[in-house]
Write a protein that holds these residues in place. Structure first.
Motif, PDB file in Angstrom:
ATOM      1  N   ARG A 242      36.400  35.874  41.991  1.00 23.01           N
ATOM      2  CA  ARG A 242      35.380  35.768  43.039  1.00 23.01           C
ATOM      3  C   ARG A 242      34.070  36.350  42.525  1.00 23.01           C
ATOM      4  O   ARG A 242      33.964  37.562  42.280  1.00 23.01           O
TER       5      ARG A 242
ATOM      6  N   ASP B 175      26.984  43.851  31.492  1.00 23.66           N
ATOM      7  CA  ASP B 175      27.554  43.745  32.836  1.00 23.66           C
ATOM      8  C   ASP B 175      28.401  44.966  33.196  1.00 23.66           C
ATOM      9  O   ASP B 175      28.447  45.390  34.353  1.00 23.66           O
TER      10      ASP B 175
ATOM     11  N   ARG C  74      38.077  43.189  30.046  1.00 23.92           N
ATOM     12  CA  ARG C  74      37.076  42.148  30.281  1.00 23.92           C
ATOM     13  C   ARG C  74      37.774  40.799  30.476  1.00 23.92           C
ATOM     14  O   ARG C  74      38.832  40.558  29.875  1.00 23.92           O
ATOM     15  N   ILE C  75      37.157  39.962  31.267  1.00 23.47           N
ATOM     16  CA  ILE C  75      37.716  38.622  31.488  1.00 23.47           C
ATOM     17  C   ILE C  75      37.862  37.909  30.142  1.00 23.47           C
ATOM     18  O   ILE C  75      38.857  37.226  29.894  1.00 23.47           O
ATOM     19  N   GLU C  76      36.907  38.116  29.266  1.00 22.07           N
ATOM     20  CA  GLU C  76      36.896  37.408  27.973  1.00 22.07           C
ATOM     21  C   GLU C  76      38.033  37.853  27.055  1.00 22.07           C
ATOM     22  O   GLU C  76      38.425  37.111  26.154  1.00 22.07           O
TER      23      GLU C  76
ATOM     24  N   ARG D 248      27.007  45.151  50.338  1.00 22.50           N
ATOM     25  CA  ARG D 248      28.222  44.479  50.818  1.00 22.50           C
ATOM     26  C   ARG D 248      28.614  44.932  52.218  1.00 22.50           C
ATOM     27  O   ARG D 248      29.375  44.241  52.903  1.00 22.50           O
TER      28      ARG D 248
ATOM     29  N   GLY E  38      37.767  39.986  37.477  1.00 23.75           N
ATOM     30  CA  GLY E  38      36.515  40.583  37.957  1.00 23.75           C
ATOM     31  C   GLY E  38      36.693  41.055  39.382  1.00 23.75           C
ATOM     32  O   GLY E  38      35.925  40.698  40.278  1.00 23.75           O
TER      33      GLY E  38
ATOM     34  N   GLU F  30      39.181  44.157  35.532  1.00 22.63           N
ATOM     35  CA  GLU F  30      37.824  44.621  35.855  1.00 22.63           C
ATOM     36  C   GLU F  30      37.229  45.346  34.654  1.00 22.63           C
ATOM     37  O   GLU F  30      37.856  46.227  34.069  1.00 22.63           O
ATOM     38  N   ALA F  31      35.979  44.989  34.327  1.00 27.36           N
ATOM     39  CA  ALA F  31      35.332  45.535  33.130  1.00 27.36           C
ATOM     40  C   ALA F  31      34.681  46.897  33.363  1.00 27.36           C
ATOM     41  O   ALA F  31      34.598  47.711  32.438  1.00 27.36           O
TER      42      ALA F  31
HETATM   43  C1  LIG Z   1      29.799  40.467  42.219  1.00 21.00           C
HETATM   44  S1  LIG Z   1      31.119  41.536  41.797  1.00 21.00           S
HETATM   45  C2  LIG Z   1      32.496  40.728  42.675  1.00 21.00           C
HETATM   46  C3  LIG Z   1      33.682  41.643  42.854  1.00 21.00           C
HETATM   47  C4  LIG Z   1      34.875  41.035  43.590  1.00 21.00           C
HETATM   48  N1  LIG Z   1      35.455  39.924  42.862  1.00 21.00           N
HETATM   49  C5  LIG Z   1      34.460  40.620  44.981  1.00 21.00           C
HETATM   50  O1  LIG Z   1      34.265  39.420  45.213  1.00 21.00           O
HETATM   51  O2  LIG Z   1      34.332  41.499  45.821  1.00 21.00           O
HETATM   52  C6  LIG Z   1      31.446  41.123  40.120  1.00 21.00           C
HETATM   53  C7  LIG Z   1      32.484  41.999  39.483  1.00 21.00           C
HETATM   54  O3  LIG Z   1      32.854  41.424  38.232  1.00 21.00           O
HETATM   55  C8  LIG Z   1      32.905  42.468  37.272  1.00 21.00           C
HETATM   56  N2  LIG Z   1      32.644  41.862  35.961  1.00 21.00           N
HETATM   57  C9  LIG Z   1      31.457  41.387  35.498  1.00 21.00           C
HETATM   58  N3  LIG Z   1      31.609  40.893  34.262  1.00 21.00           N
HETATM   59  C10 LIG Z   1      32.904  41.060  33.931  1.00 21.00           C
HETATM   60  C11 LIG Z   1      33.670  40.742  32.776  1.00 21.00           C
HETATM   61  N4  LIG Z   1      33.105  40.152  31.734  1.00 21.00           N
HETATM   62  N5  LIG Z   1      34.980  41.045  32.774  1.00 21.00           N
HETATM   63  C12 LIG Z   1      35.557  41.658  33.849  1.00 21.00           C
HETATM   64  N6  LIG Z   1      34.887  41.987  34.966  1.00 21.00           N
HETATM   65  C13 LIG Z   1      33.569  41.690  35.016  1.00 21.00           C
HETATM   66  C14 LIG Z   1      31.845  43.446  37.689  1.00 21.00           C
HETATM   67  O4  LIG Z   1      32.045  44.715  37.106  1.00 21.00           O
HETATM   68  C15 LIG Z   1      32.005  43.407  39.208  1.00 21.00           C
HETATM   69  O5  LIG Z   1      32.950  44.334  39.654  1.00 21.00           O
END
Ligand SMILES: C[S@@+](CC[C@H](N)C(=O)[O-])C[C@H]1O[C@@H](n2cnc3c(N)ncnc32)[C@H](O)[C@@H]1O
Length: 249
Positions: free
Chosen positions: A115, A4, A98-100, A21, A52, A74-75
């Motif tokens: 979100r 990801d 990372r969220i994890e 977007r 994220g 944010e990852a």
């Molecule tokens: C669909 S985008 C949504 C971004 C924002 N939350 C929005 O709604 O505009 C998903 C985001 O989550 C981040 N992401 C995905 N997996 C992640 C993880 N495991 N930990 C942190 N961020 C992550 C991606 O890099 C991306 O920026």
């Protein structure tokens, strides 16, 4: 590098994502944003952690509305760079994490948001526990995810502009690999029941569940509005960490 992170770090994908977007009547603007903001409510004087956070547009908006602080997690390094530009000249911060692996400071926040990012995380139970830990008593968690009827099966996406939506293998939770923005990505399907159990199991009181029912006023195109009445794209939930009970005198 996990898939990801690599996905959003890919410059082609990122350019397509940001262009997607910016399109009129894109689902984030017409469906997810109004839904999320209505559940989040008044943001003034809140300390917010956003998991994220992507480009941190929510942080910019929250701080404009009077939030006390905003921290995005944010990852993707490339998205972190975009987010830091968006938050330049504000007190907002972005942690490249990372969220994890995010470790909450105890009772640091009034609102934990996420979100459309939890679909990239396989094991959500520890994440909801961390969210609970991060919140002050009475604080709230507000999350949006791709709706389980969408994440159950991505085969219909191969049609391009979908005219039908296949729901299949619904009770087989877990990884779904599909092509999005020209590249393969893995998302994790969780059923509706699993999301509710995650929220309640972490100790939250579930306040509201919503399914991104379209509102005509949010669409330029009547045809797109009609199309979005067919199936829910997003699921959003709001829940509260209980207030501490007063001990009896
Ligand atoms: C669909 S985008 C949504 C971004 C924002 N939350 C929005 O709604 O505009 C998903 C985001 O989550 C981040 N992401 C995905 N997996 C992640 C993880 N495991 N930990 C942190 N961020 C992550 C991606 O890099 C991306 O920026």
């Amino acid at each position: 590098m996990p898939e990801d992170e690599a996905f959003y770090d890919n410059p082609d994908v990122r350019a397509r994502y940001l262009a997607h977007r910016a399109q009129p009547d894109n689902p984030n603007t017409t469906l997810e944003r109004p839904l999320f903001l209505s559940l989040a409510g008044d943001l003034s004087n809140l300390d917010i952690v956003d998991l994220g956070c992507g480009d941190a547009a929510f942080g910019q908006e929250a701080l404009r509305q009077g939030a006390r602080s905003y921290t995005g997690i944010e990852a993707s390094q490339a998205m972190v760079d975009v987010a830091r530009q968006v938050l330049a000249n504000t007190p907002g911060k972005v942690d490249h994490n990372r969220i994890e692996t995010w470790q909450a400071q105890s009772e640091q926040a009034d609102l934990v948001s996420s979100r459309l990012a939890l679909n990239y995380v396989e094991h959500l139970q520890p994440v909801f526990q961390e969210m609970y830990q991060a919140l002050r008593p009475g604080g709230r968690v507000v999350v949006s995810v791709e709706h389980p009827v969408i994440t159950s099966n991505f085969a219909s996406l191969a049609e391009g502009r979908r005219t039908t939506w296949l729901v299949d293998n619904y009770f087989q939770s877990g990884a779904r690999v599909h092509l999005w923005l020209g590249q393969e990505i893995t998302k994790y399907h969780h059923t509706l029941e699993e999301y509710f159990d995650l929220v309640i199991g972490a100790g939250f009181e579930l306040e509201r569940v919503r399914e991104s029912r379209p509102q005509r006023d949010n669409f330029v195109s009547a045809a797109e509005y009609e199309r979005r009445l067919r199936i829910p794209l997003f699921l959003a939930m709001a829940a509260r960490k209980p207030n501490r009970h007063r001990s009896r005198a």
